[in-house]
Design an enzyme around this catalytic site. Sequence first.
Site, short mmCIF file in Angstrom:
data_model
loop_
_atom_site.label_atom_id
_atom_site.label_comp_id
_atom_site.label_asym_id
_atom_site.label_seq_id
_atom_site.Cartn_x
_atom_site.Cartn_y
_atom_site.Cartn_z
N CYS A 159 14.71 -4.61 -10.30
CA CYS A 159 15.81 -4.07 -9.49
C CYS A 159 16.42 -2.82 -10.13
CB CYS A 159 16.87 -5.13 -9.28
SG CYS A 159 16.74 -6.48 -10.39
N GLY A 166 0.51 -13.71 -6.90
CA GLY A 166 0.20 -12.44 -6.24
C GLY A 166 -0.99 -12.65 -5.32
N LEU A 203 17.11 -7.45 -1.88
CA LEU A 203 17.78 -8.44 -2.74
C LEU A 203 18.97 -9.13 -2.08
CD1 LEU A 203 17.60 -6.22 -5.94
CD2 LEU A 203 16.25 -8.28 -5.56
C1 LIG Z 1 10.21 -11.58 1.51
C2 LIG Z 1 10.09 -11.57 0.01
C3 LIG Z 1 11.23 -11.69 -0.79
C4 LIG Z 1 11.12 -11.69 -2.19
N1 LIG Z 1 12.25 -11.82 -2.96
C5 LIG Z 1 12.14 -11.87 -4.31
C6 LIG Z 1 13.29 -12.07 -5.13
O1 LIG Z 1 14.42 -12.22 -4.65
N2 LIG Z 1 13.12 -12.06 -6.50
C7 LIG Z 1 11.88 -11.92 -7.07
O2 LIG Z 1 11.79 -11.92 -8.31
N3 LIG Z 1 10.77 -11.77 -6.32
C8 LIG Z 1 10.87 -11.75 -4.96
N4 LIG Z 1 9.73 -11.61 -4.19
C9 LIG Z 1 8.41 -11.50 -4.85
C10 LIG Z 1 7.63 -12.81 -4.80
O3 LIG Z 1 8.34 -13.85 -5.46
C11 LIG Z 1 6.24 -12.65 -5.44
O4 LIG Z 1 6.40 -12.33 -6.80
C12 LIG Z 1 5.41 -11.55 -4.78
O5 LIG Z 1 5.60 -11.56 -3.38
C13 LIG Z 1 3.90 -11.66 -5.09
O6 LIG Z 1 3.36 -12.86 -4.66
P1 LIG Z 1 2.67 -13.07 -3.19
O7 LIG Z 1 1.64 -12.00 -3.03
O8 LIG Z 1 2.10 -14.46 -3.22
O9 LIG Z 1 3.77 -12.93 -2.19
C14 LIG Z 1 9.83 -11.58 -2.79
C15 LIG Z 1 8.70 -11.48 -1.97
C16 LIG Z 1 8.80 -11.48 -0.60
C17 LIG Z 1 7.56 -11.37 0.24
#
Ligand SMILES: Cc1cc2nc3c(=O)[nH]c(=O)nc-3n(C[C@H](O)[C@H](O)[C@H](O)COP(=O)(O)O)c2cc1C
Length: 302
Positions: free
Chosen positions: A130, A243, A73
């Site tokens: 979190c 996702g 975070l």
């Molecule tokens: C490097 C990274 C940082 C992330 N930071 C946050 C965040 O600060 N807050 C949040 O709610 N989700 C965060 N996520 C989650 C993504 O927004 C998303 O919900 C999750 O990765 C699933 O989607 P994806 O498979 O397309 O990545 C983060 C994901 C990644 C990979």
Amino acid sequence: MVDLSVRVGDLRLKNPVVLASGTCGYGRELAKFINLKMVGAITVKGLSMEPWQGNPPPRIHEVYAGILNSIGLENKGLESFLREDLPFFETIETPLFVNIWGKNVKEYVLLARNLDAVERVTAIELNLSCPNVEKGGVSFALQEKVFEELVGRVRHSFTRKIIVKLGPQIFDLEKAIQILEREGIDFVSATNSFPGLAVNVDEQRFVFSRKVAGFSGPAIKPLALKLVYDIVSVTRLPVIGMGGIVCWRDALEFLLIGARAIGLGTVNLIYPDAAQRILKGIEEYLDQKGISSLEAIIGKVR
Ligand SMILES: Cc1cc2nc3c(=O)[nH]c(=O)nc-3n(C[C@H](O)[C@H](O)[C@H](O)COP(=O)(O)O)c2cc1C
């Protein structure tokens, strides 16, 4: 000409592509690769009241079909965001979602209150995965009473749209959705990353200092689809599905099961221009099928 616009509640997005939090920085980072005016909405990296250092390295670990991240975070804090990044968003009209997190309910409320004064912010998105320091580090999504208090108090502190972001870990999905409906939350986004683990075999230790990290990317798509399907089954609240989306076909899977918009996360780190390619793919698909509006296929597969 295909109409790609979507209604997400009473918010109209010019297309369904939302950049997911944590994977497009504070916007400018990605602006080198894509025209941010072309996406439906941008979600900035999760903000807290104060700057937060996050976890020590390593923070990213690649596995076969996804990544584990232990960013912890990290962010620059609200004040720096407002001073350094908000002016950039004044130059583009794309709806701005601000993802927020706190260590306790009070911090979420304070952030919501501060952001309510910032007109440019279209919606706040609550990251509830979190650790809640007042409850021994257990996530807010795992404690019904705290979840309810948090959502209700944030609702009273922010007058525009509120998105609640859910992940696979929730005390009881149906009950949680009932709380969101009752408290007047506008949208649900799902899914956040999945808890995962990796072991360094050479050094015979865990890869990450905190052992558990967030797993995202193509491997989680079927799990994310199931979660989004389940959410759509129990609520009329609009859902932003995400996702594991890598290509336009993945995006359409979420829309066909009833998500009203889709989030691009990990794919932005691999192909920073993914948003544009995915939009083009959706447009060509609809064109070939002779469908003039994306709205016509949302929720067709139930
Ligand atoms: C490097 C990274 C940082 C992330 N930071 C946050 C965040 O600060 N807050 C949040 O709610 N989700 C965060 N996520 C989650 C993504 O927004 C998303 O919900 C999750 O990765 C699933 O989607 P994806 O498979 O397309 O990545 C983060 C994901 C990644 C990979």
